[in-house]
Design an enzyme around this catalytic site. Structure first.
Site, mmCIF file in Angstrom:
data_model
loop_
_atom_site.group_PDB
_atom_site.id
_atom_site.type_symbol
_atom_site.label_atom_id
_atom_site.label_comp_id
_atom_site.label_asym_id
_atom_site.label_seq_id
_atom_site.Cartn_x
_atom_site.Cartn_y
_atom_site.Cartn_z
ATOM 1 N N GLU A 1 0.841 -1.209 0.000
ATOM 2 C CA GLU A 1 0.000 0.000 0.000
ATOM 3 C C GLU A 1 0.872 1.253 0.000
ATOM 4 O O GLU A 1 0.794 2.073 0.920
ATOM 5 C CB GLU A 1 -0.891 0.040 1.253
ATOM 6 C CG GLU A 1 -1.833 -1.137 1.433
ATOM 7 C CD GLU A 1 -2.512 -1.139 2.813
ATOM 8 O OE1 GLU A 1 -2.160 -0.297 3.676
ATOM 9 O OE2 GLU A 1 -3.392 -1.980 3.030
ATOM 10 N N PRO A 2 1.712 1.452 -0.996
ATOM 11 C CA PRO A 2 2.592 2.628 -0.974
ATOM 12 C C PRO A 2 1.844 3.908 -1.332
ATOM 13 O O PRO A 2 0.988 3.903 -2.219
ATOM 14 C CB PRO A 2 3.628 2.303 -2.056
ATOM 15 C CG PRO A 2 2.894 1.422 -3.024
ATOM 16 C CD PRO A 2 1.891 0.633 -2.212
ATOM 17 N N GLY A 3 2.164 4.973 -0.648
ATOM 18 C CA GLY A 3 1.590 6.275 -0.983
ATOM 19 C C GLY A 3 2.710 7.236 -1.338
ATOM 20 O O GLY A 3 2.982 7.535 -2.504
ATOM 21 N N ARG A 4 3.416 7.691 -0.304
ATOM 22 C CA ARG A 4 4.469 8.689 -0.465
ATOM 23 C C ARG A 4 5.519 8.300 -1.515
ATOM 24 O O ARG A 4 5.940 9.135 -2.310
ATOM 25 C CB ARG A 4 5.164 8.877 0.893
ATOM 26 C CG ARG A 4 6.078 10.087 0.976
ATOM 27 C CD ARG A 4 6.839 10.075 2.312
ATOM 28 N NE ARG A 4 5.972 9.914 3.454
ATOM 29 C CZ ARG A 4 5.431 10.920 4.139
ATOM 30 N NH1 ARG A 4 5.705 12.159 3.812
ATOM 31 N NH2 ARG A 4 4.644 10.673 5.168
ATOM 32 N N ARG B 1 2.728 20.117 5.958
ATOM 33 C CA ARG B 1 3.705 19.232 6.615
ATOM 34 C C ARG B 1 4.673 19.959 7.551
ATOM 35 O O ARG B 1 4.925 19.467 8.656
ATOM 36 C CB ARG B 1 4.472 18.393 5.575
ATOM 37 C CG ARG B 1 3.561 17.454 4.769
ATOM 38 C CD ARG B 1 4.345 16.494 3.874
ATOM 39 N NE ARG B 1 5.119 15.569 4.663
ATOM 40 C CZ ARG B 1 6.434 15.628 4.823
ATOM 41 N NH1 ARG B 1 7.136 16.547 4.193
ATOM 42 N NH2 ARG B 1 7.046 14.771 5.588
ATOM 43 N N TYR C 1 4.215 18.588 11.190
ATOM 44 C CA TYR C 1 5.223 17.607 11.630
ATOM 45 C C TYR C 1 6.606 18.219 11.803
ATOM 46 O O TYR C 1 7.583 17.484 11.919
ATOM 47 C CB TYR C 1 5.398 16.480 10.596
ATOM 48 C CG TYR C 1 4.158 15.836 10.056
ATOM 49 C CD1 TYR C 1 3.298 15.117 10.877
ATOM 50 C CD2 TYR C 1 3.876 15.892 8.690
ATOM 51 C CE1 TYR C 1 2.175 14.490 10.347
ATOM 52 C CE2 TYR C 1 2.758 15.261 8.160
ATOM 53 C CZ TYR C 1 1.915 14.577 8.999
ATOM 54 O OH TYR C 1 0.819 13.962 8.475
ATOM 55 N N CYS D 1 -2.306 34.160 9.023
ATOM 56 C CA CYS D 1 -2.156 34.778 10.336
ATOM 57 C C CYS D 1 -1.940 33.740 11.427
ATOM 58 O O CYS D 1 -2.810 33.505 12.273
ATOM 59 C CB CYS D 1 -3.389 35.625 10.637
ATOM 60 S SG CYS D 1 -3.590 36.891 9.385
ATOM 61 N N GLU D 2 -0.800 33.068 11.371
ATOM 62 C CA GLU D 2 -0.395 32.075 12.370
ATOM 63 C C GLU D 2 1.126 32.069 12.369
ATOM 64 O O GLU D 2 1.737 32.033 11.293
ATOM 65 C CB GLU D 2 -0.811 30.649 11.957
ATOM 66 C CG GLU D 2 -2.275 30.378 11.834
ATOM 67 C CD GLU D 2 -2.934 30.047 13.165
ATOM 68 O OE1 GLU D 2 -2.223 29.785 14.151
ATOM 69 O OE2 GLU D 2 -4.171 30.080 13.192
HETATM 70 C C1 LIG Z 1 -1.211 6.314 4.847
HETATM 71 C C2 LIG Z 1 -1.320 4.860 4.664
HETATM 72 C C3 LIG Z 1 -0.539 4.197 3.722
HETATM 73 C C4 LIG Z 1 0.500 4.887 2.884
HETATM 74 O O1 LIG Z 1 1.598 5.271 3.636
HETATM 75 P P1 LIG Z 1 2.895 5.910 2.897
HETATM 76 O O2 LIG Z 1 3.826 6.151 4.016
HETATM 77 O O3 LIG Z 1 2.455 7.141 2.224
HETATM 78 O O4 LIG Z 1 3.403 4.876 1.949
HETATM 79 C C5 LIG Z 1 -0.726 2.845 3.557
HETATM 80 N N1 LIG Z 1 -1.637 2.158 4.296
HETATM 81 C C6 LIG Z 1 -2.402 2.764 5.232
HETATM 82 C C7 LIG Z 1 -3.370 1.964 5.995
HETATM 83 C C8 LIG Z 1 -2.266 4.123 5.447
HETATM 84 O O5 LIG Z 1 -3.024 4.709 6.387
#
Ligand SMILES: *Cc1c(COP(=O)(O)O)cnc(C)c1O
Length: 424
Positions: free
Chosen positions: A284-287, A323, A327, A352-353
């Site tokens: 499940e890659p996102g970033r 971000r 973070y 305004c922060e």
């Molecule tokens: C956010 C998320 C991801 C993706 O994470 P990345 O760090 O962006 O790869 C995968 N699975 C779940 C359940 C998430 O909440």
């Protein structure tokens, strides 16, 4: 190789200069590279080729329809965390049968929508959620495929807000409760126990914690098999980091190397103890798919010399990129037109922060009207954007070679209050 590079001193996205983009489309704007997106996805797809594996892009990182469409056409599945995200997948032409539904708080309506579209699997995070899903599926005369998100209690060594697999986390079922929870799930008449899942954190530079989590999932699959509960897939979540250019952090593990190590372990386990039983491996890659695919292009409004600090005030702000404020993330800030010399600046937005900063203590040679980019802004940028201070969200553009496509128009202030009314 990055698709963002200086050509004759001017930063380009593929074959188009960011100065030209700013002139034509305005700022702030998110600019994505199609080639970079496809390269990043290919690093997963190539490593999975010929295997029983599925890459479910975690679309909360960047859910623009054009991005989803490009990935769907490469065969991607999607990891969603809301019903709204499922509607985006469908609108972009993605296949609901390759959708995994994650998240701790799925509503009845979201479950129903996902069941109507016969998604691949629900990643369930608690016993009450199992019962709710069983009831909803029963009321529709359907069965829901489920996997349990277990919490392997490994330390991903990342920012506490993006570490999700520790004992104190709100996410997942405790490792020590996992067997009992699977037994409970197996008793429910409208559920099919299909898999096991974890997601231990984000922006991981090293894959050792992920491989440790894999070993723990395999241990559970074996223990469940001994009880006659046979799982069909194993989902390792996302989490591989990207190179934000911060020298303290360094570069993340290469995707091909990480997947190679995962498959080597899975193969060894299957040869030893799991012979003859197929198991699909899901990621499940996102970033790591979208992070370095985009930059946030912004213009310098004013230079302000304070008593202790110099401020470079730009037209992008924390509502565009949260971000740093959220973070304390370090993100690289570079000029579009290369210049020598300069001074140390805090790059801040107009909001305004005091928390509205994008970068601190950066050496920049800048003056009013210059263009800057925040690099590696393709993930958790636009999807976390807000309308704070009644600021319309930035335009989103995709560059393909020498062509620029507007894939989301800049929001107008009037759109922002269109759903509001005064009381009569
Ligand atoms: C956010 C998320 C991801 C993706 O994470 P990345 O760090 O962006 O790869 C995968 N699975 C779940 C359940 C998430 O909440």
């Amino acid at each position: 190789m990055s698709q963002f590079s200086y050509q004759n001193g001017v930063l380009h996205a593929e074959g188009v200069s960011l100065s030209a983009i700013a002139e034509q489309y305005g700022t702030p704007a998110y600019v994505y590279s199609k080639a970079q997106l496809l390269d990043n996805f290919a690093s997963y797809a190539d490593a999975c080729r010929g295997r029983d594996a599925l890459v479910c892009y975690a679309m909360k990182a960047n859910s623009n329809l054009a991005i989803l469409d490009l990935l769907a056409r490469q065969g991607a599945g999607f990891d969603i965390v809301s019903g709204g995200e499922l509607l985006r997948v469908i609108a972009a032409g993605g296949d609901p049968k390759k959708v995994i539904f994650s998240g701790v708080g799925k509503s009845v309506e979201e479950m129903r929508l996902a069941l109507q579209h016969d998604i691949l699997c629900f990643n369930v995070e608690s016993i009450p959620e199992l019962h709710r899903l069983n009831d909803v599926a029963g009321s529709m005369g359907r069965r829901a495929r489920v996997s349990l998100r277990v919490n392997p209690n490994v330390d991903p060594k990342t920012h506490p807000y993006i570490a999700t697999g520790l004992k104190a986390s709100k996410f997942g079922v405790a490792f020590s409760d996992a067997l009992a929870t699977y037994r409970a799930a197996a008793q429910l008449p409208h559920l099919d126990v299909a898999g096991i899942d974890c997601h231990i954190g984000s922006q991981l530079l090293d894959d050792a914690p992920l491989l440790e989590a894999l070993d723990k999932l395999i241990e559970l699959i074996d223990a469940l098999g001994d009880e006659g509960i046979h799982l069909h897939h194993l989902d390792l979540g996302g989490g591989i980091g990207v190179d934000y250019g911060d020298e303290e952090d360094g570069a993340p593990v290469a995707v091909a190397d990480y997947l190679g190590r995962v498959f080597a372990r899975v193969d060894a386990w299957r040869a030893e103890r799991h012979a003859g039983r197929p198991i699909k491996v899901i990621f499940e890659p996102g970033r790591s798919i979208v992070g370095n695919t985009g930059v946030l292009l912004t213009k310098v409004e004013f230079i302000k010399h304070g008593e202790e600090k110099n401020f470079c005030i730009v037209d992008a702000a924390m509502n565009d990129m949260a971000r740093p404020a959220l973070y304390q993330a370090w993100m690289d800030m570079q000029p579009v037109v290369q210049a020598d010399g300069g001074a140390l600046y805090d790059v801040v937005g107009p909001i305004c922060e005091s928390g509205d900063w994008l970068a601190r203590d950066r050496a920049l040679a800048v003056k009013e009207g210059d263009l800057l980019v925040m690099k590696t802004a393709g993930a958790y940028g636009m999807t976390m954007a807000s309308n704070y201070n009644t600021r319309g969200r930035a335009a989103e553009l995709i560059v393909d070679g020498t062509q620029v496509h507007v894939v989301r128009q800049r929001e107008n202030p009037a759109d922002l209050f269109a759903l509001e009314s005064v009381i009569k």
